[in-house]
Design an enzyme around this catalytic site. Sequence first.
Site, PDB file in Angstrom:
ATOM      1  N   GLY A  80     -12.272   9.542  -1.638  1.00 10.59           N
ATOM      2  CA  GLY A  80     -11.054  10.130  -1.451  1.00 10.59           C
ATOM      3  C   GLY A  80     -10.735  11.156  -2.385  1.00 10.59           C
ATOM      4  CB  ALA A  81      -9.451  14.445  -2.389  1.00 10.20           C
ATOM      5  CD  GLN A  83       0.479  14.965  -4.491  1.00 12.67           C
ATOM      6  OE1 GLN A  83       1.005  13.954  -5.546  1.00 12.67           O
ATOM      7  NE2 GLN A  83       1.408  15.740  -4.095  1.00 12.67           N
ATOM      8  NE  ARG A  90       2.477  13.410   5.241  1.00 14.41           N
ATOM      9  CZ  ARG A  90       1.715  13.488   6.212  1.00 14.41           C
ATOM     10  NH1 ARG A  90       0.650  12.886   6.057  1.00 14.41           N
ATOM     11  NH2 ARG A  90       1.855  14.265   7.189  1.00 14.41           N
ATOM     12  N   PRO A 123      -4.598   8.055   4.099  1.00 18.22           N
ATOM     13  CG  PRO A 123      -3.643   9.472   5.869  1.00 18.22           C
ATOM     14  CD  PRO A 123      -4.436   9.353   4.528  1.00 18.22           C
ATOM     15  CG  ASP A 125      -3.173   2.836  10.008  1.00 17.92           C
ATOM     16  OD1 ASP A 125      -3.699   1.670  10.519  1.00 17.92           O
ATOM     17  OD2 ASP A 125      -2.377   2.737   9.130  1.00 17.92           O
ATOM     18  CG  ASP A 150       0.175  -3.833   4.538  1.00 18.19           C
ATOM     19  OD1 ASP A 150       0.819  -3.043   4.084  1.00 18.19           O
ATOM     20  OD2 ASP A 150      -1.000  -3.375   4.922  1.00 18.19           O
ATOM     21  NE  ARG A 153      -0.362  -5.507  -1.803  1.00 19.16           N
ATOM     22  CZ  ARG A 153      -0.557  -4.333  -1.835  1.00 19.16           C
ATOM     23  NH1 ARG A 153      -0.270  -3.395  -0.850  1.00 19.16           N
ATOM     24  NH2 ARG A 153      -1.379  -3.696  -2.608  1.00 19.16           N
ATOM     25  NE  ARG A 155      -0.946 -14.385   7.520  1.00 15.87           N
ATOM     26  CZ  ARG A 155      -1.954 -14.407   8.371  1.00 15.87           C
ATOM     27  NH1 ARG A 155      -2.926 -15.491   8.216  1.00 15.87           N
ATOM     28  NH2 ARG A 155      -1.880 -14.350   9.590  1.00 15.87           N
ATOM     29  CG  HIS A 177      -2.050   0.290   4.822  1.00 14.47           C
ATOM     30  ND1 HIS A 177      -1.601  -0.719   4.215  1.00 14.47           N
ATOM     31  CD2 HIS A 177      -2.587   1.182   3.932  1.00 14.47           C
ATOM     32  CE1 HIS A 177      -1.968  -0.388   2.865  1.00 14.47           C
ATOM     33  NE2 HIS A 177      -2.487   0.655   2.753  1.00 14.47           N
TER      34      HIS A 177
END
Length: 316
Positions: A80-81, A83, A90, A123, A125, A150, A153, A155, A177
């Site tokens: 990934g890149a 910012q 975004r 992102p 999804d 998530d 976390r 649980r 997510h």
Amino acid sequence: MIQRRTVGIVGTGNVGTAAAYAMFNQSLASEILLLDQDSRRAEGEAMDLMHGQQLVGRITCRAVDYPAMGNAQIIVLSAGASQKSPDETRLDLLQRNADIFREIIIQLDKHAPNAILVVATNPVDVLTYICQELSTRPNRRIIGTGTLLDTARFRALLGRHYGVDPRSVHAYILGEHGDSEVPIWSNATIGGQNVYQRTVLGKEWEAETMQSIFEQARDAAYEIIDRKGHTDTAIGVVIARIVRAVLEDQQNVLPVSTRPDGAYGIEDVCLSIPCVVGLEGMEKRVDPELSEDEQEALRASAQALLDSRNGLDIEP
Ligand SMILES: NC(=O)c1ccc[n+]([C@@H]2O[C@H](COP(=O)([O-])OP(=O)(O)OC[C@H]3O[C@@H](n4cnc5c(N)ncnc54)[C@H](O)[C@@H]3O)[C@@H](O)[C@H]2O)c1
């Protein structure tokens, strides 16, 4: 001929390396192939891992190029890149990641067309959806890590609240997510006892406390990034969990990012719903019964994901 238990990782930054380390430490694979545009980084990580062999076992770790990925049964995408400047929007960042993924998918469709892909880059999804649009492989063979992190976390925090092992807590966070994700209280259980608006293990249901537990799970990444600059160890374990489910055909029910295909009235996005994960990737969706409010929140989450794709060029 595909060898047994070869895992590939494209993007060996914080997340890819944490995933490699989790898999190495759990002896999940016989071979871990690392690929990064910064090939020396991938080489360095492979060398570092190899030196643990005497203590963990004979797991080959190699830095490779795309043709070698043909040996992998499952490939993690964590490239990934980040910012470029505070002015970068975004959408610009998403477009850059979408462009990176277009290149990666072209290579993987050519050299590893049968591998299951596990998308972790954010992102997650939207990028899972893009991979499914761009790749020739069936959608079920491209899974996003989605809200498994998530949910883990959630649980962990609920386990601490009720004083039980988080593995004995059955509660999901579904949807995006990200900020629009949805806590599913209607079927959150411990030992078969629904916790929603009930006293369980001596703990009364307090709406504010439970909302705060959910928010801590939802916002955990911000808190961690504020302190250490990035998140990696828990997502590494999450990725290893999905890889194990596939390699060992475990048929685990995991909340991973997939296409609802009309479930809850949601189409044309990827988001997390509990799914059976095995050798073929996302083998079945469970589509649990949800309250009206939860279904509505899930649809709002889908809409947020659709909106976030507005203006994005994802033509093959
Ligand atoms: N899904 C989740 O729950 C979750 C959790 C944590 C982080 N993430 C995401 O994972 C992604 C990676 O995070 P990170 O901290 O490892 O970032 P990082 O910057 O440390 O690593 C990214 C790596 O990708 C490589 N890369 C960039 N373009 C490439 C290309 N075209 N081909 C091959 N490699 C390329 C870079 O060289 C770098 O090594 C981010 O999008 C982050 O938001 C997701």
